[in-house]
Scaffold this motif. Structure first.
Motif, mmCIF file in Angstrom:
data_model
loop_
_atom_site.group_PDB
_atom_site.id
_atom_site.type_symbol
_atom_site.label_atom_id
_atom_site.label_comp_id
_atom_site.label_asym_id
_atom_site.label_seq_id
_atom_site.Cartn_x
_atom_site.Cartn_y
_atom_site.Cartn_z
ATOM 1 N N GLN A 109 -10.164 -7.301 9.979
ATOM 2 C CA GLN A 109 -11.318 -7.883 10.867
ATOM 3 C C GLN A 109 -11.671 -7.563 12.399
ATOM 4 N N GLY A 110 -10.468 -6.401 12.634
ATOM 5 C CA GLY A 110 -10.716 -6.002 14.052
ATOM 6 C C GLY A 110 -9.948 -6.648 15.154
ATOM 7 N N THR A 111 -9.867 -6.039 16.240
ATOM 8 C CA THR A 111 -9.202 -6.465 17.594
ATOM 9 C C THR A 111 -9.789 -5.788 18.576
ATOM 10 N N GLN A 112 -10.091 -6.410 19.573
ATOM 11 C CA GLN A 112 -10.842 -6.166 20.708
ATOM 12 C C GLN A 112 -10.014 -5.233 21.995
ATOM 13 N N VAL A 113 -10.305 -4.330 22.164
ATOM 14 C CA VAL A 113 -9.721 -3.690 23.190
ATOM 15 C C VAL A 113 -10.527 -3.258 24.496
ATOM 16 N N THR A 114 -10.395 -3.957 25.644
ATOM 17 C CA THR A 114 -11.020 -3.530 26.970
ATOM 18 C C THR A 114 -10.499 -2.889 27.835
ATOM 19 N N VAL A 115 -10.776 -1.857 28.229
ATOM 20 C CA VAL A 115 -10.089 -0.990 29.179
ATOM 21 C C VAL A 115 -11.200 -1.198 30.640
ATOM 22 N N SER A 116 -10.616 -1.447 31.852
ATOM 23 C CA SER A 116 -11.337 -1.657 32.969
ATOM 24 C C SER A 116 -10.850 -0.506 33.928
ATOM 25 N N TYR A 131 -10.246 -1.348 14.257
ATOM 26 C CA TYR A 131 -9.951 -1.752 12.959
ATOM 27 C C TYR A 131 -9.248 -0.752 12.236
ATOM 28 N N CYS A 132 -8.386 -1.386 11.383
ATOM 29 C CA CYS A 132 -7.410 -0.535 10.459
ATOM 30 C C CYS A 132 -8.080 -0.799 8.943
ATOM 31 N N ALA A 133 -7.705 0.471 8.206
ATOM 32 C CA ALA A 133 -8.318 0.358 6.928
ATOM 33 C C ALA A 133 -7.113 1.006 6.128
ATOM 34 N N PHE A 170 0.853 -1.190 -0.067
ATOM 35 C CA PHE A 170 -0.038 0.054 -0.065
ATOM 36 C C PHE A 170 0.791 1.342 0.046
ATOM 37 N N SER A 171 1.895 0.991 -0.743
ATOM 38 C CA SER A 171 2.809 2.413 -0.815
ATOM 39 C C SER A 171 2.157 3.560 -1.319
ATOM 40 N N GLY A 172 2.012 4.708 -0.581
ATOM 41 C CA GLY A 172 1.422 5.946 -0.685
ATOM 42 C C GLY A 172 -0.060 5.946 -0.437
ATOM 43 N N TYR A 173 -0.549 4.946 0.058
ATOM 44 C CA TYR A 173 -1.924 4.829 0.417
ATOM 45 C C TYR A 173 -2.097 5.528 1.723
ATOM 46 N N CYS A 174 -3.449 5.885 1.904
ATOM 47 C CA CYS A 174 -3.852 6.568 3.288
ATOM 48 C C CYS A 174 -4.085 5.039 4.308
ATOM 49 N N MET A 175 -3.876 5.300 5.317
ATOM 50 C CA MET A 175 -4.196 4.084 6.246
ATOM 51 C C MET A 175 -4.756 4.758 7.526
ATOM 52 N N GLY A 176 -5.815 4.099 8.204
ATOM 53 C CA GLY A 176 -6.304 4.921 9.449
ATOM 54 C C GLY A 176 -6.511 3.715 10.458
ATOM 55 N N TRP A 177 -6.841 4.266 11.793
ATOM 56 C CA TRP A 177 -7.180 3.255 12.648
ATOM 57 C C TRP A 177 -8.525 3.867 13.121
ATOM 58 N N TYR A 178 -9.595 2.883 13.154
ATOM 59 C CA TYR A 178 -10.935 3.245 13.451
ATOM 60 C C TYR A 178 -11.230 2.358 14.852
ATOM 61 N N ARG A 179 -12.416 2.940 15.561
ATOM 62 C CA ARG A 179 -12.905 1.959 16.571
ATOM 63 C C ARG A 179 -14.506 1.971 16.590
ATOM 64 N N GLY A 222 -13.169 7.274 13.545
ATOM 65 C CA GLY A 222 -11.959 7.342 13.114
ATOM 66 C C GLY A 222 -10.938 8.104 14.200
ATOM 67 N N VAL A 223 -10.036 7.336 14.531
ATOM 68 C CA VAL A 223 -9.308 7.957 15.534
ATOM 69 C C VAL A 223 -7.617 8.328 15.232
ATOM 70 N N ALA A 224 -7.059 7.770 14.161
ATOM 71 C CA ALA A 224 -5.830 8.185 13.874
ATOM 72 C C ALA A 224 -5.735 7.929 12.175
ATOM 73 N N GLY A 225 -4.994 8.953 11.443
ATOM 74 C CA GLY A 225 -4.951 8.652 10.073
ATOM 75 C C GLY A 225 -3.146 8.833 9.893
ATOM 76 N N ILE A 226 -2.787 8.457 8.700
ATOM 77 C CA ILE A 226 -1.443 8.513 8.188
ATOM 78 C C ILE A 226 -1.488 8.318 6.905
ATOM 79 N N ARG A 227 -0.313 8.755 6.073
ATOM 80 C CA ARG A 227 -0.304 8.208 4.614
ATOM 81 C C ARG A 227 1.103 7.553 4.628
#
Length: 131
Positions: free
Chosen positions: A123-130, A95-97, A29-38, A47-52
């Motif tokens: 597919q996602g990864t679960q984060v649980t903060v107590s 999730y990342c995209a 994905f060279s040059g693509y945008c990628m982001g983290w979502y939740r 969306g929580v964070a994005g980067i090229r």
């Protein structure tokens, strides 16, 4: 087959840290945008964070600014999200995209929490903060 695979989620107490990884395969994905979502239960995906990829500009949602850091390892085709000082409100499926570069800027698109059919999702990864 193009694929994004997230890992690194888990359960932590408030104030703890986790590092999420998103590894791409089947495509560079060279040059693509990628982001983290939740997405928390009962809430919209945000969306929580994005980067090229290949660039150094990053953008963060206000709710995570100063606590989360997005980075990339081009050699490993992997995107990371370092999460520190976690709070119970950070509990969600993460999730990342990946999506093609856009004149609007990668971060702007990610933080708009709007996506199109050309987005590729993990597919996602679960984060649980107590507390």
């Amino acid at each position: 087959q193009v694929q994004l695979v997230e890992s690194g989620g888990g359960s932590v107490q408030a104030g703890g840290s986790l590092r999420l990884s998103c590894t791409a395969s089947g495509y560079t994905f060279s040059g693509y945008c990628m982001g983290w979502y939740r997405q928390a239960p009962g809430k919209e995906r945000e969306g929580v964070a994005g980067i090229r990829l290949g660039g150094d500009s990053t953008d963060y949602a206000d709710s995570v600014k100063g606590r989360f850091t997005v980075s990339q390892d081009k050699a490993k085709n992997t995107l990371y999200l370092q999460m520190s000082r976690l709070e119970p409100d950070d509990t969600a499926m993460y999730y990342c995209a990946a999506f093609p570069p856009t004149p609007r800027g990668c971060g702007t698109v990610v933080l708009s929490s709007v996506w199109s059919t050309d987005f590729i999702w993990g597919q996602g990864t679960q984060v649980t903060v107590s507390s």
